[in-house]
Scaffold this motif. Sequence first.
Motif, PDB file in Angstrom:
ATOM      1  N   LEU A  61     -30.633 -24.961 -12.584  1.00 15.72           N
ATOM      2  CA  LEU A  61     -29.289 -24.470 -12.270  1.00 15.72           C
ATOM      3  C   LEU A  61     -29.251 -23.810 -10.894  1.00 15.72           C
ATOM      4  N   LEU A  62     -30.295 -23.072 -10.540  1.00 15.50           N
ATOM      5  CA  LEU A  62     -30.368 -22.487  -9.204  1.00 15.50           C
ATOM      6  C   LEU A  62     -30.395 -23.570  -8.134  1.00 15.50           C
ATOM      7  N   LYS A  63     -31.109 -24.646  -8.394  1.00 17.11           N
ATOM      8  CA  LYS A  63     -31.169 -25.746  -7.429  1.00 17.11           C
ATOM      9  C   LYS A  63     -29.804 -26.411  -7.280  1.00 17.11           C
ATOM     10  N   VAL A  64     -29.079 -26.566  -8.373  1.00 16.87           N
ATOM     11  CA  VAL A  64     -27.724 -27.133  -8.311  1.00 16.87           C
ATOM     12  C   VAL A  64     -26.845 -26.284  -7.392  1.00 16.87           C
ATOM     13  N   LEU A  65     -26.927 -24.968  -7.542  1.00 13.58           N
ATOM     14  CA  LEU A  65     -26.117 -24.078  -6.713  1.00 13.58           C
ATOM     15  C   LEU A  65     -26.553 -24.112  -5.253  1.00 13.58           C
ATOM     16  N   GLN A  66     -27.858 -24.177  -5.012  1.00 11.72           N
ATOM     17  CA  GLN A  66     -28.339 -24.276  -3.634  1.00 11.72           C
ATOM     18  C   GLN A  66     -27.926 -25.598  -2.991  1.00 11.72           C
ATOM     19  N   ASP A  67     -27.990 -26.662  -3.760  1.00  6.98           N
ATOM     20  CA  ASP A  67     -27.554 -27.971  -3.244  1.00  6.98           C
ATOM     21  C   ASP A  67     -26.073 -27.962  -2.901  1.00  6.98           C
ATOM     22  N   ASP A  68     -25.322 -27.093  -3.585  1.00  2.08           N
ATOM     23  CA  ASP A  68     -23.880 -26.981  -3.315  1.00  2.08           C
ATOM     24  C   ASP A  68     -23.597 -26.032  -2.149  1.00  2.08           C
ATOM     25  N   GLY A  69     -24.630 -25.434  -1.578  1.00  3.59           N
ATOM     26  CA  GLY A  69     -24.434 -24.597  -0.404  1.00  3.59           C
ATOM     27  C   GLY A  69     -24.624 -23.111  -0.607  1.00  3.59           C
ATOM     28  N   TYR A  70     -24.963 -22.683  -1.810  1.00  2.00           N
ATOM     29  CA  TYR A  70     -25.189 -21.262  -2.044  1.00  2.00           C
ATOM     30  C   TYR A  70     -26.531 -20.824  -1.453  1.00  2.00           C
ATOM     31  N   GLU A  71     -26.532 -19.694  -0.753  1.00  2.00           N
ATOM     32  CA  GLU A  71     -27.760 -19.064  -0.302  1.00  2.00           C
ATOM     33  C   GLU A  71     -28.212 -18.079  -1.377  1.00  2.00           C
ATOM     34  N   VAL A  72     -29.426 -18.242  -1.876  1.00  2.00           N
ATOM     35  CA  VAL A  72     -29.962 -17.339  -2.884  1.00  2.00           C
ATOM     36  C   VAL A  72     -30.676 -16.177  -2.192  1.00  2.00           C
ATOM     37  N   VAL A  73     -30.283 -14.954  -2.550  1.00  2.00           N
ATOM     38  CA  VAL A  73     -30.883 -13.742  -2.006  1.00  2.00           C
ATOM     39  C   VAL A  73     -31.431 -12.925  -3.167  1.00  2.00           C
ATOM     40  N   VAL A  74     -32.696 -12.547  -3.097  1.00  2.00           N
ATOM     41  CA  VAL A  74     -33.281 -11.679  -4.114  1.00  2.00           C
ATOM     42  C   VAL A  74     -33.164 -10.232  -3.649  1.00  2.00           C
ATOM     43  N   VAL A  75     -32.656  -9.381  -4.552  1.00  2.00           N
ATOM     44  CA  VAL A  75     -32.431  -7.970  -4.249  1.00  2.00           C
ATOM     45  C   VAL A  75     -33.140  -7.163  -5.339  1.00  2.00           C
ATOM     46  N   THR A  76     -34.215  -6.456  -4.982  1.00  2.00           N
ATOM     47  CA  THR A  76     -35.086  -5.885  -6.005  1.00  2.00           C
ATOM     48  C   THR A  76     -35.647  -4.525  -5.608  1.00  2.00           C
ATOM     49  N   GLY A  77     -36.150  -3.809  -6.595  1.00  2.00           N
ATOM     50  CA  GLY A  77     -36.869  -2.578  -6.320  1.00  2.00           C
ATOM     51  C   GLY A  77     -38.317  -2.827  -5.952  1.00  2.00           C
ATOM     52  N   ARG A  78     -38.807  -4.033  -6.198  1.00  2.00           N
ATOM     53  CA  ARG A  78     -40.181  -4.388  -5.832  1.00  2.00           C
ATOM     54  C   ARG A  78     -40.345  -4.454  -4.320  1.00  2.00           C
ATOM     55  N   LEU A  79     -41.589  -4.571  -3.876  1.00  2.00           N
ATOM     56  CA  LEU A  79     -41.856  -4.772  -2.460  1.00  2.00           C
ATOM     57  C   LEU A  79     -41.632  -6.233  -2.082  1.00  2.00           C
ATOM     58  N   ASP A  80     -41.501  -6.470  -0.779  1.00  2.00           N
ATOM     59  CA  ASP A  80     -41.129  -7.798  -0.293  1.00  2.00           C
ATOM     60  C   ASP A  80     -42.111  -8.880  -0.706  1.00  2.00           C
ATOM     61  N   HIS A  81     -43.401  -8.565  -0.753  1.00  2.00           N
ATOM     62  CA  HIS A  81     -44.381  -9.615  -1.043  1.00  2.00           C
ATOM     63  C   HIS A  81     -44.200 -10.216  -2.440  1.00  2.00           C
ATOM     64  N   ASP A  82     -43.616  -9.455  -3.361  1.00  2.00           N
ATOM     65  CA  ASP A  82     -43.378 -10.010  -4.692  1.00  2.00           C
ATOM     66  C   ASP A  82     -42.223 -11.021  -4.684  1.00  2.00           C
ATOM     67  N   ILE A  83     -41.255 -10.819  -3.807  1.00  2.00           N
ATOM     68  CA  ILE A  83     -40.192 -11.825  -3.638  1.00  2.00           C
ATOM     69  C   ILE A  83     -40.797 -13.109  -3.076  1.00  2.00           C
ATOM     70  N   ILE A  84     -41.657 -12.964  -2.080  1.00  2.00           N
ATOM     71  CA  ILE A  84     -42.309 -14.133  -1.490  1.00  2.00           C
ATOM     72  C   ILE A  84     -43.090 -14.901  -2.549  1.00  2.00           C
ATOM     73  N   HIS A  85     -43.794 -14.177  -3.410  1.00  2.00           N
ATOM     74  CA  HIS A  85     -44.580 -14.826  -4.466  1.00  2.00           C
ATOM     75  C   HIS A  85     -43.686 -15.653  -5.382  1.00  2.00           C
ATOM     76  N   ILE A  86     -42.589 -15.066  -5.830  1.00  2.00           N
ATOM     77  CA  ILE A  86     -41.668 -15.785  -6.725  1.00  2.00           C
ATOM     78  C   ILE A  86     -41.091 -17.004  -6.027  1.00  2.00           C
ATOM     79  N   ALA A  87     -40.706 -16.854  -4.769  1.00  2.00           N
ATOM     80  CA  ALA A  87     -40.133 -17.970  -4.019  1.00  2.00           C
ATOM     81  C   ALA A  87     -41.124 -19.115  -3.890  1.00  2.00           C
ATOM     82  N   GLN A  88     -42.375 -18.789  -3.606  1.00  2.00           N
ATOM     83  CA  GLN A  88     -43.395 -19.826  -3.456  1.00  2.00           C
ATOM     84  C   GLN A  88     -43.746 -20.473  -4.790  1.00  2.00           C
ATOM     85  N   LYS A  89     -43.911 -19.649  -5.809  1.00  2.00           N
ATOM     86  CA  LYS A  89     -44.331 -20.164  -7.110  1.00  2.00           C
ATOM     87  C   LYS A  89     -43.314 -21.121  -7.699  1.00  2.00           C
TER      88      LYS A  89
END
Length: 254
Positions: free
Chosen positions: A29-57
């Motif tokens: 579903l996230l890919k469908v929205l991205q294909d339609d032009g949505y930019e996905v932004v992660v907003v979290t209390g974690r540090l930045d490297h954990d966002i990078i990990h999720i994005a890569q994984k």
Amino acid sequence: MTKVLALDLDGTLINEMNEIIGGQETLNLLKVLQDDGYEVVVVTGRLDHDIIHIAQKYDLNIKYRISQNGAVLQDDNSIKGRILNKKTALKIYEYIKERNLRVELNTISNRYWHNERGADFPREFYNSSNILDDFTEVIYYQPVIIFLMIGDSNEINNVRRYIEENFDDVDAIKTSDKTLEIIPKGVSKGKALKEIYPNAEIISIGDSESDCSMFKHSKTSYFIGKHNLGNADFYMPSIKEVLKNIVKENIYGE
């Protein structure tokens, strides 16, 4: 107009086991929205490297990342952060280190602890933690973002009152009955999101009080997950259900 989907991580996109809630269907579903032009932004209390990990994984194309509850804004080429004033941070540390609380400190890219966390604490995907008996030199020489305190709720409330009465350049925010964050004044997930996307059409999804600051800057917002009211648990829609609704309304026009 730029279309943005802003997502919290813990309790929203990932569960206690650090797995995607809803599994592959959520990712589809996230890919469908991205294909339609949505930019996905992660907003979290974690540090930045954990966002990078999720994005890569999970092969998520994330252009901007907002970490430490809005204090740090980052993409692949730049970083912008709100840091604690060093004199203020040193005074606060002198006070809180004598309380009967677990005290942790975050810089732009690392966590500092006096001792190891227990097994019931959330784990970083990339371990940036350092154990030190004293944080004073870190505060002198590094950009400090957040103090986190964990412990008895009465002691947490006492510290919060002390901080509010004695410092006007920080905010003391309870993230649960037993946790307190001290952050630069005026920092929030919502303000960071609005700074990056002042004119975008934003849809935001979160599951905690810190996520509500995103909602007032959003065209549509969703409060999701498991919550407790009194002695009873109640359940809001999951991210999978919410994403289905967003696709249905914004792509298929139903």
